[in-house]
Write an enzyme that holds these catalytic residues in place. Structure first.
Site, mmCIF file in Angstrom:
data_model
loop_
_atom_site.group_PDB
_atom_site.id
_atom_site.type_symbol
_atom_site.label_atom_id
_atom_site.label_comp_id
_atom_site.label_asym_id
_atom_site.label_seq_id
_atom_site.Cartn_x
_atom_site.Cartn_y
_atom_site.Cartn_z
ATOM 1 N N GLU A 163 64.262 40.185 59.450
ATOM 2 C CA GLU A 163 64.939 41.472 59.662
ATOM 3 C C GLU A 163 64.003 42.678 59.566
ATOM 4 O OE1 GLU A 163 68.242 41.382 56.922
ATOM 5 O OE2 GLU A 163 69.187 39.696 57.951
ATOM 6 N N GLU A 210 70.949 31.091 62.103
ATOM 7 C CA GLU A 210 71.948 31.302 61.039
ATOM 8 C C GLU A 210 73.351 31.433 61.643
ATOM 9 O OE1 GLU A 210 70.907 34.512 58.361
ATOM 10 O OE2 GLU A 210 68.771 34.039 58.461
HETATM 11 C C1 XIL Z 1 72.914 35.627 52.428
HETATM 12 C C2 XIL Z 1 73.436 34.478 51.573
HETATM 13 O O1 XIL Z 1 74.245 33.654 52.368
HETATM 14 C C3 XIL Z 1 74.224 35.006 50.400
HETATM 15 O O2 XIL Z 1 74.581 33.951 49.515
HETATM 16 C C4 XIL Z 1 73.411 36.053 49.642
HETATM 17 O O3 XIL Z 1 74.223 36.614 48.618
HETATM 18 C C5 XIL Z 1 72.944 37.153 50.582
HETATM 19 O O4 XIL Z 1 72.196 36.562 51.648
HETATM 20 N N1 XIL Z 1 70.887 37.068 56.897
HETATM 21 C C6 XIL Z 1 69.949 36.319 56.234
HETATM 22 C C7 XIL Z 1 70.362 35.491 55.076
HETATM 23 O O5 XIL Z 1 68.794 36.245 56.679
HETATM 24 O O6 XIL Z 1 69.346 35.337 54.136
HETATM 25 C C8 XIL Z 1 71.604 36.050 54.410
HETATM 26 O O7 XIL Z 1 72.028 35.122 53.412
HETATM 27 C C9 XIL Z 1 72.689 36.283 55.439
HETATM 28 C C10 XIL Z 1 72.236 37.278 56.473
#
Ligand code: XIL
Length: 339
Positions: free
Chosen positions: A150, A258
């Site tokens: 990100e 994701e």
């Molecule tokens: C999220 C997790 O799923 C949660 O458990 C945590 O509290 C916050 O992070 N993009 C990403 C991930 O790259 O690392 C994030 O994961 C979701 C959004």
């Protein structure tokens, strides 16, 4: 003789049936098209037999939901919590599942000791130490890394993270070079959200940035499209496809890294249909575009998904429901892969 032959044929038929049953999972279909499927794993999942079964059935690659992030792995400068990461890596290895590291650098879930640096040199040293400690320890055992996560704002400018502010925009190439040097066989990715559709400001900025890295010979193997999608927003398959193809033209891989497709809950029939179309479109793209190398969902059941707590009023984003049962969208997804 006749009975003997009948027995042999019956036995062969049963074997054939069993083997075709064993193959009817997303990961086995995906393997035929040269990409991996998988899920993100919360460390607690590995203490639950029902979850383990789902992870194994669906994954040829896994990624840590949280335990590889700085705040979890390295809450202060000298203490490293390897226990959870080791557990995940050992679980994956014993089940012949590849592991993706998520993530070396990000602006979220960081410990206090990296909230600022005295100088560019100090930030670079800390960065190098983080990369070399992790990548030497797991050399040959982690197949790919989200090196930076990100790094862009929605308007396509670079996010002013602590690394950006202390080092400058070249923090990304510095990390990629160090990562390649430390484990030359690991695939190196930059991961982002809202970067999947060509024509979107962030997606185009990321493409231009990555193209410049490639043109200058900076080591990079691919780009992650997080694909945290929602049924209430438009989805444009043609724009995702052309984005994947322009990365192919650079010689780069694309990871669907994701995936989840959230809906206002309780969901309507029409949202469920939209969600199904989106999952199937992504499956089709992964099948048809040779440089898509993985399809990973963020979690696997609506019970443990991050969506309801992060986007109140939304949920049902995954392929298994709250009771750990396969949803119709799972069946549609598998059917698309099997076509
Ligand atoms: C999220 C997790 O799923 C949660 O458990 C945590 O509290 C916050 O992070 N993009 C990403 C991930 O790259 O690392 C994030 O994961 C979701 C959004």
């Amino acid at each position: 003789m006749k009975t003997k032959l009948t027995v042999v044929f019956a036995f062969a038929a049963v074997l054939l049936m069993l083997s075709s049953c064993a193959q009817k999972t997303p990961k086995t279909y995906a393997a035929k098209y040269g990409f991996k499927t998988g899920v993100s794993v919360a460390i607690g999942d590995l203490y639950n037999e029902d979850y383990i079964k789902i992870i194994k059935e669906n994954s040829s690659i896994v990624v840590a939901e949280n335990c590889m992030k700085w705040a979890n792995l390295r809450p202060n400068k000298t203490f490293w919590n390897w226990t959870d990461v080791d557990k995940l890596v050992e679980f994956a290895e014993s089940n012949k599942i590849a592991v993706k590291w998520h993530t070396l650098f990000w602006h979220n879930q960081n410990p206090g000791f990296i909230s600022s640096f005295k100088s560019r040199e100090q930030a670079l040293e800390t960065m190098d130490e983080h990369i070399t400690t992790i990548m030497s320890r797991y050399k040959g055992r982690i197949s790919e890394y989200d090196v930076v996560n990100e790094m862009f704002n929605e308007d396509g400018t670079m996010r002013e993270t602590v690394w950006y502010k202390s080092i400058g925009p070249d923090y990304i190439e510095h990390a990629l070079i160090k990562a390649r040097e430390t484990d030359p066989n690991a695939k190196l990715f930059l991961n982002e959200y809202n970067n999947e559709e060509q024509g979107n400001k962030k997606a185009d900025a990321m493409y231009n940035f990555v193209k410049d890295l490639v043109d200058r010979g900076i080591p990079i193997d691919g780009v992650g499209f997080q694909l945290h999608l929602a049924t209430i927003y438009p989805y444009n398959e043609a724009a995702v496809r052309s984005n994947i193809r322009r990365y192919a033209d650079l010689g780069l891989q694309v990871s669907f890294s994701e995936v989840d497709v959230r809906m206002p809950v309780p969901s309507s029939e029409s949202d469920r249909q939209t969600q199904m179309n989106t999952y199937c479109s992504l499956a089709k793209l992964a099948k048809e575009e040779p440089n898509v190398t993985s399809f990973i969902t963020w979690g696997f059941t609506d019970k443990q998904s991050w969506i309801p707590s992060t986007f109140p009023g939304y949920g049902e984003a995954l392929l298994y429901d709250k009771d750990l049962k396969k949803k119709p969208v799972y069946e549609a997804f598998v059917k698309e892969l099997a076509k």
